[in-house]
Design an enzyme around this catalytic site. Structure first.
Site: not given
Ligand code: M6R
Length: 614
Positions: A2, A27, A78, A104-105, A487, A491, A494, A510, A609
């Site tokens: 948000c 956001r 969001w 927000n929250g 990672e 990616k 996501e 395993h 984000k």
């Molecule tokens: O702002 P932050 O680094 O604390 O955020 C952590 C995660 O939410 C963030 O890295 C998330 O996994 C991203 N979407 C990664 O691409």
């Protein structure tokens, strides 16, 4: 999670709100809306489901109705409580449409509060937790409170992390904000005041920025801005410097923010590393309340982070243990505080976060402080909640990252954490100053190697096309190749929504190996580490199951690829620094795959984000 924006003052306009919302869209983009004071002395509210695109027409409509005394609030959502519909879109109003709120929250105790309000005859028009705040303020205002008094009183009744801004038709031009463990920044250009969830939303408007403290009420209006605690005792505003440029928050000719940010990685790392050592080669933290002696007394490091930041923290674990012999624990932030972590005053708890606002990591940092640990934040946003809470701060200087999928901040985080590892080794005497200097020298060469890796852009586009029909991906690596694998998988998941898993290569046998067949593609992080031979044995296990292999390796090993397999050659660097280079082709593969599937890489579905809810 948000985005909030609010403006009051002479140079305010609806466009300030809508353009700010466009910048805050990372956001959340489920719905958006604004409220402005109108000519009739009431509020005009404009909302749209499905993001800020529909706010373009809204801009015109709202501008036509805006009153003389201008103040407005805006929100991009969001969804948490209630589906992403028009009725659940913010701003929300009270029963008489005299109070408007953007939030927000989460109000954790909203059910009890809502029942209390329903019993008193309040009528709700949304399923959100937010709306209870509007009605609670309505009650306070009816009792004779000012908007500021009402917010202070209501804030103490609500549980949960949140920030919100309210306006009332009875106090035209006045906006009141409240912040508790959720981001909010105040800015001004001398004539107008702006409140926003993040700096980029008002970067083109404000020239001076101020911190907003947790558990404080902020009142902005024609006469300026004041902050007070919940007993309404005034607290001075503290200014902070923002070095980000407007251009750094724009796409600047790129198709999207993600590709821009992938290409900004060498510069982001260079800036993060630049000018960090003082004359005796000790690391200069951006903020610190502890000195080298205290750092030398640390007997354990605990790293807490989420998502991509967690993967950077995982790389740091290998480096810190290797160079300092300190035990390093690594925890997903949301697990840390609920599992009795063994932490004391000789533990250094490192919170890694791009935003510095991720609620899980912020809460973990609070917990670490409560347990008496020394705390350090590695984050990208100056003045963020974590930066203000931790005993010390090491900023990544990656500039604003707008793409939801983290790229440049990830490699900058690894760079910052490498400097921390070397500093710990130096103060503990595990590395000679000359060794530290040599490693620093190699670290500073990484941006140039990243430049080389970025030349693989077209190669990865071809590879993404080649694998466009594949529906299952695996990423494997050993040692620091393991976090790179995680990672790479994150990616791809996501932004392309394809099933992708990261595993330590040695763990395949395993269990996960059962999933491998000729329909799977396995990316192998095969750059040179001391486990190189063992890793290649793991690759044989994959080949034997018929899965297609893509090797990310150093050019000297190009020969290990079999006929028909893909080999992506990246520069060979110090093994502990390799994740900063090796991850680049994986970011580019995810990018090209998602684009090939027609997805918006900057706004992946369901994601925000900055995650400011638990
Ligand atoms: O702002 P932050 O680094 O604390 O955020 C952590 C995660 O939410 C963030 O890295 C998330 O996994 C991203 N979407 C990664 O691409």
């Amino acid at each position: 999670m948000c985005g909030i924006i609010a403006v009051t003052g002479k140079r305010a306009s609806v466009e300030v709100l809508t353009s700010g919302l466009h910048r805050l869209e990372y956001r959340g983009y489920d719905s958006a809306g604004v409220v402005v004071h109108d000519r009739g002395g009431g509020f005009s509210r404009y909302r749209a489901a499905g993001g800020t695109k529909s706010l373009v027409t809204l801009d015109k409509e709202a501008s036509a109705h805006v009153g003389e005394i201008y103040a407005g609030i805006g929100h991009t959502r969001w969804a948490t409580h209630g589906a992403p519909t028009l009725f659940n879109a913010h701003p929300h109003l009270d029963c008489n449409e005299r109070v408007a709120i953007v939030h927000n929250g989460i109000v954790e105790n909203y059910r009890a509060l809502k029942e209390e309000l329903l019993a008193k005859g309040h009528v709700f028009s949304s399923e959100t937790d937010t709306e209870v705040i509007a009605h609670l303020i309505e009650v306070e205002l009816r009792g004779g409170a000012t908007l500021t008094q009402a917010v202070a009183s209501v804030a103490s009744r609500m549980r949960g992390a949140m920030s919100f801004v309210v306006a009332s038709v009875d106090e035209p031009g006045v906006l009141v904000g409240f912040k508790r463990m959720a981001p909010m920044v105040l800015g001004t250009d001398g004539e107008s005041w702006f409140l926003a969830s993040d700096i980029p939303a008002i970067l083109d408007r404000a020239s001076t920025f101020f911190h907003v403290d947790d558990e404080h009420v902020l009142t902005v209006g024609p006469d300026g801005a004041t902050m007070a605690d919940l007993s309404l005792t005034p607290v001075p505003l503290v200014e902070f410097h923002v070095s980000w440029t407007l251009e750094s928050a724009e796409r600047s000719g790129f198709d999207d923010f993600m590709s821009k940010e992938i290409f900004e990685q060498p510069a982001a790392l260079r800036d993060t590393l630049a000018g960090r050592l003082d004359a005796d080669r000790s690391l200069m933290l951006d903020v610190t309340t502890f000195d080298a002696d205290e750092l030398a007394r640390i007997n354990k490091v605990f790293i807490v982070a989420c998502g991509t930041s967690y993967h950077a923290g995982m790389v740091a674990k290998y480096a810190i243990e290797h160079w300092t012999k300190l035990p390093v624990e690594l925890d997903i932030s949301s697990e840390f505080r609920y599992r009795d972590p063994v932490v004391d005053e000789r533990t250094l708890v490192v919170a890694v976060s791009q935003s510095g606002e991720t609620l899980d990591t912020l809460a973990a940092l609070h917990e670490a402080k409560n347990l008496g640990a020394q705390t350090l934040a590695v984050c990208n946003v100056v003045g963020s909640s974590m930066a203000r809470l931790a005993d010390a701060v090491l900023y990544t200087r990656a500039g604003p990252e707008v793409g939801v999928a983290a790229t440049k901040t990830h490699t900058a985080q690894i760079g910052a954490l490498m400097m921390l590892a070397l500093e710990l080794a130096r103060v503990r005497g595990y590395l000679y100053p000359q060794e530290v200097a040599e490693l620093y020298g190699q670290l500073q060469e990484i941006p140039a190697h990243m430049d080389e890796a970025l030349k693989l852009w077209d190669t990865l586009a071809d590879l993404a096309r080649k694998h466009s029909g594949i529906s299952r991906f695996y990423f494997i690596g050993r040692h620091v190749g393991y976090p790179v694998a995680l990672e790479g998988a994150l990616k791809l998941k996501e932004i392309s929504y394809l099933p992708a898993e990261g595993y330590p290569a040695g763990e395949l046998k395993h269990g996960p190996i059962a999933m491998l067949d000729e329909n799977a593609v396995v990316f192998v992080i095969a750059t040179r580490t001391r486990l190189h031979e063992k890793l290649l044995a793991n690759v044989e296990e994959v080949r034997a199951r018929g899965s297609e292999v893509v090797l990310i390796g150093n050019p000297i090993d190009a020969g290990v690829a079999r006929a028909g397999e893909s080999f992506v050659g990246v520069p060979q660097v110090h093994p502990l620094f390799a994740p900063m280079v090796d991850v680049i082709p994986l970011q580019m593969f995810a990018y090209h795959t998602a684009r090939g599937m027609g997805y918006d890489v900057d706004r992946p579905r369901n994601l925000a984000k900055t995650v400011t809810v638990e």
